[in-house]
Design an enzyme around this catalytic site. Structure first.
Site, short mmCIF file in Angstrom:
data_model
loop_
_atom_site.label_atom_id
_atom_site.label_comp_id
_atom_site.label_asym_id
_atom_site.label_seq_id
_atom_site.Cartn_x
_atom_site.Cartn_y
_atom_site.Cartn_z
N ALA A 85 0.85 -1.20 0.00
CA ALA A 85 0.00 0.00 0.00
C ALA A 85 0.88 1.24 0.00
O ALA A 85 1.91 1.28 0.68
CB ALA A 85 -0.90 0.00 1.23
N GLN A 97 10.72 1.78 22.43
CA GLN A 97 11.15 0.83 23.45
C GLN A 97 12.42 0.10 23.02
O GLN A 97 12.50 -0.41 21.89
CB GLN A 97 10.05 -0.21 23.68
CG GLN A 97 10.46 -1.27 24.69
CD GLN A 97 9.26 -1.94 25.31
OE1 GLN A 97 8.70 -2.86 24.74
NE2 GLN A 97 8.85 -1.45 26.46
N HIS A 111 12.84 -2.07 19.78
CA HIS A 111 11.90 -3.19 19.82
C HIS A 111 10.45 -2.81 19.54
O HIS A 111 9.70 -3.60 18.99
CB HIS A 111 11.98 -3.83 21.19
CG HIS A 111 11.07 -5.00 21.41
ND1 HIS A 111 11.22 -6.18 20.73
CD2 HIS A 111 9.99 -5.17 22.23
CE1 HIS A 111 10.28 -7.03 21.11
NE2 HIS A 111 9.51 -6.44 22.01
N GLU A 131 0.23 -2.10 16.65
CA GLU A 131 1.40 -1.24 16.89
C GLU A 131 1.34 0.05 16.08
O GLU A 131 1.94 1.06 16.46
CB GLU A 131 2.69 -2.03 16.58
CG GLU A 131 3.91 -1.38 17.17
CD GLU A 131 5.16 -2.25 17.12
OE1 GLU A 131 5.04 -3.50 17.12
OE2 GLU A 131 6.25 -1.67 17.10
N LEU A 157 4.54 -2.25 28.73
CA LEU A 157 4.87 -3.45 29.50
C LEU A 157 4.88 -4.65 28.56
O LEU A 157 4.05 -4.76 27.65
CB LEU A 157 3.83 -3.71 30.59
CG LEU A 157 3.80 -2.76 31.78
CD1 LEU A 157 2.92 -3.33 32.88
CD2 LEU A 157 5.19 -2.46 32.31
C1 LIG Z 1 10.67 -10.44 18.14
C2 LIG Z 1 9.48 -9.84 18.82
C3 LIG Z 1 8.82 -10.53 19.83
C4 LIG Z 1 7.72 -10.00 20.45
N1 LIG Z 1 7.09 -10.70 21.46
C5 LIG Z 1 5.99 -10.16 22.04
C6 LIG Z 1 5.29 -10.86 23.08
O1 LIG Z 1 5.65 -11.97 23.46
N2 LIG Z 1 4.21 -10.27 23.62
C7 LIG Z 1 3.76 -9.04 23.22
O2 LIG Z 1 2.76 -8.56 23.74
N3 LIG Z 1 4.39 -8.38 22.23
C8 LIG Z 1 5.49 -8.90 21.63
N4 LIG Z 1 6.12 -8.21 20.64
C9 LIG Z 1 5.45 -7.04 20.06
C10 LIG Z 1 4.30 -7.52 19.17
O3 LIG Z 1 4.65 -8.76 18.60
C11 LIG Z 1 3.99 -6.54 18.05
O4 LIG Z 1 3.86 -5.26 18.59
C12 LIG Z 1 2.69 -6.95 17.37
O5 LIG Z 1 2.73 -8.30 16.96
C13 LIG Z 1 2.43 -6.05 16.17
O6 LIG Z 1 1.33 -6.57 15.49
P1 LIG Z 1 0.57 -5.72 14.41
O7 LIG Z 1 -0.61 -6.52 13.97
O8 LIG Z 1 0.33 -4.35 14.89
O9 LIG Z 1 1.61 -5.57 13.19
P2 LIG Z 1 2.60 -6.61 12.51
O10 LIG Z 1 2.47 -7.99 12.97
O11 LIG Z 1 3.94 -5.94 12.54
O12 LIG Z 1 2.09 -6.62 11.03
C14 LIG Z 1 2.18 -5.49 10.19
C15 LIG Z 1 1.43 -5.83 8.93
O13 LIG Z 1 1.36 -4.67 8.13
C16 LIG Z 1 1.67 -5.00 6.79
N5 LIG Z 1 2.21 -3.80 6.15
C17 LIG Z 1 3.12 -2.92 6.63
N6 LIG Z 1 3.34 -1.95 5.73
C18 LIG Z 1 2.54 -2.22 4.66
C19 LIG Z 1 2.32 -1.61 3.42
N7 LIG Z 1 2.98 -0.52 3.03
N8 LIG Z 1 1.43 -2.18 2.59
C20 LIG Z 1 0.76 -3.31 2.92
N9 LIG Z 1 0.94 -3.94 4.09
C21 LIG Z 1 1.81 -3.39 4.94
C22 LIG Z 1 2.66 -6.15 6.90
O14 LIG Z 1 2.66 -6.91 5.72
C23 LIG Z 1 2.08 -6.91 8.08
O15 LIG Z 1 1.07 -7.77 7.65
C24 LIG Z 1 7.25 -8.72 20.05
C25 LIG Z 1 7.91 -8.02 19.06
C26 LIG Z 1 9.04 -8.54 18.46
C27 LIG Z 1 9.78 -7.71 17.47
#
Ligand SMILES: Cc1cc2nc3c(=O)[nH]c(=O)nc-3n(C[C@H](O)[C@H](O)[C@H](O)COP(=O)(O)OP(=O)(O)OC[C@H]3O[C@@H](n4cnc5c(N)ncnc54)[C@H](O)[C@@H]3O)c2cc1C
Length: 569
Positions: free
Chosen positions: A161, A234, A349, A373, A385
């Site tokens: 996108a 963070q 992170h 996020e 947290l």
């Molecule tokens: C290694 C790691 C371990 C973690 N462990 C934990 C945990 O145990 N517990 C906890 O609470 N949190 C944890 N976190 C944090 C948590 O995992 C993330 O904050 C959370 O999963 C983010 O999910 P999300 O759905 O917001 O985005 P994401 O899972 O980051 O997904 C982003 C989505 O957006 C899409 N996207 C991005 N840009 C575009 C674009 N331009 N066009 C189309 N699609 C796009 C991507 O393809 C993807 O599908 C961890 C983070 C990391 C880095």
């Protein structure tokens, strides 16, 4: 140019995006046409990497309570969280755990068969629900599986996108590149949910995958929406050296120790009651102080590190509760944590800031919500947290999915604004793909990340931030829109240059907001303003785009029950 329409378009297929799609499908009984646009294969979204846990109050009979989870989150946020939002989050989270259970989530169990929970930093009660150390992987599989019951959902895998379309303050759709064909696609939609994750790749030493490039945040910013609290990043205390791969906080939740070169558990000096399970901002600062005090351990690449010692847990427990950690350290470093401490240091992170929303995830644009996020509701304030992010993705995926579904009912839609579409096509193809830049974009990205790692890390000063801002503005002015690959299909070179534009914009906003905030709060630790200053700075920053660059204004924090007090652990 291709053209298509959906009732709801969801950007992102991580936990927040999948949960939103599921809820919109459930409440509309599969009647809404939902499109999920995701730049990777859906199940490669960053959420699959979540390791340690999802926070929720499951056992009030054993002493946990909503009040305690709210308090821990607010105190953890250094009082920058909006307390009404935290309350809503905490009260909704337990039902998400049970719903996932119903959809097939293989939660780890206690001996009596009930769902197990483990301690996590900053939580007074062990409320991190987990599936060994692969919580995100299993949650994603579970949501994806549940979505298979809804043929109304179309996945547009590997569509990048590029812009949010809007007219008269109302969301109209998005533009995207279909990476397989290179075609420019216009997706008209009555409602949208932005769930594009964070911007970890603004930094070089990070736990984030390569696709966490702040695209969604910058799309919203370019569409005139506010980005809130972007100065708060963070740094996770246990990034594996030298790769930055995350070693989950669950390793400390299971009893792991942090040790310096003298073998001391130094957290006794900094957080005597919570030790290794103090919140991440506190632990990350303590590690850097140890390293700067000359008590670091030499890491595999010569960098000064801290040791994460799991040896006393024993092989059996490590294999049962932390199998992935063992696999990662053995594969990437040849270190078996059963026998040796793991070399770690703080790694970028999590993006605490994001697209400003109200308490139910609505952005300033009518018909557009933000979740996960990418959104800043705000629950995490100045410091998230552990285990609260996956929970926030589930809760606000659910809420925004339901809100968007209710909004589109009976709505006819008005088409897409053609001028915006043409302007975006010109930006992507004329200015970028066929642009006449001559600077190597990958060098620019490396310089950006090195600057951020050095100047906007765990400790900052006005001077370090100003110097980084000068570098970033210089990089923005360089002719980096230089795409050597002119193929249409899978032009990842074009993708990387577009992502770099987002990284630079997001870094500039982060640095401006951090430079302006002359205090230390949560993860924003200024050596030249070491105290929290509630009189002047108990407020959210809001960055909007202007013709002169980002403009930062401020908004009040919503405090309902917990006035700020000194934060001690
Ligand atoms: C290694 C790691 C371990 C973690 N462990 C934990 C945990 O145990 N517990 C906890 O609470 N949190 C944890 N976190 C944090 C948590 O995992 C993330 O904050 C959370 O999963 C983010 O999910 P999300 O759905 O917001 O985005 P994401 O899972 O980051 O997904 C982003 C989505 O957006 C899409 N996207 C991005 N840009 C575009 C674009 N331009 N066009 C189309 N699609 C796009 C991507 O393809 C993807 O599908 C961890 C983070 C990391 C880095």
């Amino acid at each position: 140019m291709e053209r298509m329409d959906h009732d709801i378009v969801i950007l992102g297929s991580g936990l927040a995006g999948l949960r939103a799609a599921l809820e919109a499908s459930r409440v509309s009984r599969g009647r809404l046409d939902i499109g999920i646009v995701t730049k990777v294969q859906a199940m490669r979204s960053h959420s699959v990497a979540a390791e340690g846990g999802t926070a929720a109050v499951l056992y009030p009979d054993e002493g946990d309570s909503f009040e305690s989870h709210v308090w821990d989150t607010v105190k953890g946020s250094d009082f920058l969280a909006d307390q009404d939002a935290v309350e809503l989050f905490v009260r909704t989270a337990p039902e998400e755990i049970r719903l996932l259970e119903r959809w097939g989530m293989p939660w780890s169990r206690r001996a009596d068969g009930r769902i197990a929970q483990r301690p996590f930093g900053g939580h007074e009660f062990p409320r991190a629900t987990f599936a060994a150390d692969k919580v995100g992987f299993h949650e994603m599989q579970t949501l994806y599986g549940a979505l298979q019951a809804f043929p109304n959902v179309t996945f547009h895998h590997e569509w990048f996108a590029t812009a949010i379309l809007h007219e008269a303050g109302t969301f109209r759709g998005v533009t995207a590149i279909d990476l397989a064909t290179g075609n420019f696609v216009v997706v008209g939609a009555k409602a949208g949910i932005l769930a594009t994750g964070g911007g970890g790749r603004i930094y070089g030493f990070t736990t984030h995958g390569h696709h966490s490039t702040a695209d969604g945040l910058c799309m919203a910013y370019r569409a005139g929406l506010g980005l809130k609290d972007m100065e708060f990043v963070q740094f996770h205390p246990t990034g594996l050296v030298p790769s930055g791969i995350l070693i989950t906080e669950a390793s400390r939740g299971e009893g792991g120790h942090l040790v310096n070169a003298n073998g001391e558990r130094f957290m006794q000096r900094y957080a005597p009651s919570k030790l290794e399970l103090a919140p991440r901002d506190v632990v990350a600062r303590s590690e850097i102080m140890e390293i700067q005090g000359g008590r670091g351990i030499e890491g595999p690449d010569g960098t000064a590190c801290i040791g994460l010692d799991l040896r006393h847990l024993g092989k059996e427990r490590i294999l049962e509760r932390l199998p992935q950690i063992r696999e990662v350290t053995m594969k990437f470093l040849g270190i078996d944590p059963v026998d040796e401490p793991i070399p770690i240091r703080p790694a970028a992170h999590f993006t605490m800031g994001g697209v400003a929303t109200d308490v139910r995830g609505a952005t300033e644009l009518r018909g557009l919500w933000a979740a996960g996020e990418a959104g800043c509701v705000s629950i995490h304030g100045a410091n998230r947290l552990g285990a609260n992010s996956t929970a926030v993705c589930l809760v606000f995926g659910r809420i925004t999915g339901a809100e968007a579904a209710a909004y589109v009912r009976g709505w006819q839609g008005n088409g897409v604004p053609k001028e915006q579409v043409l302007a975006e096509e010109a930006r992507v193809y004329d200015e970028t793909l066929r642009g006449n830049g001559d600077v190597n974009p990958y060098d620019v990205r490396d310089r950006l990340q090195a600057t951020m790692d050095e100047n906007a890390y765990v400790f900052r000063t006005g001077e370090s931030l100003a110097s980084a801002l000068r570098v970033v503005r210089g990089l923005k002015a360089e002719a980096y829109r230089n795409v050597a690959d002119q193929e249409r299909s899978y032009n990842t070179n074009l993708l990387h240059v577009l992502e770099l534009g987002s990284l630079l914009d997001a870094a500039e906003i982060l640095l401006m907001a951090a430079h302006a905030r002359r205090e230390s709060r949560g993860a924003h630790a200024r050596l030249d303003a070491p105290k929290r200053d509630d009189v002047n700075w108990l407020r959210h920053s809001l960055a909007h785009r202007t013709s002169e660059g980002p403009s930062i204004t401020y908004a009040p924090v919503r405090i309902t029950k917990h006035p700020p007090v000194e934060r001690k652990y």
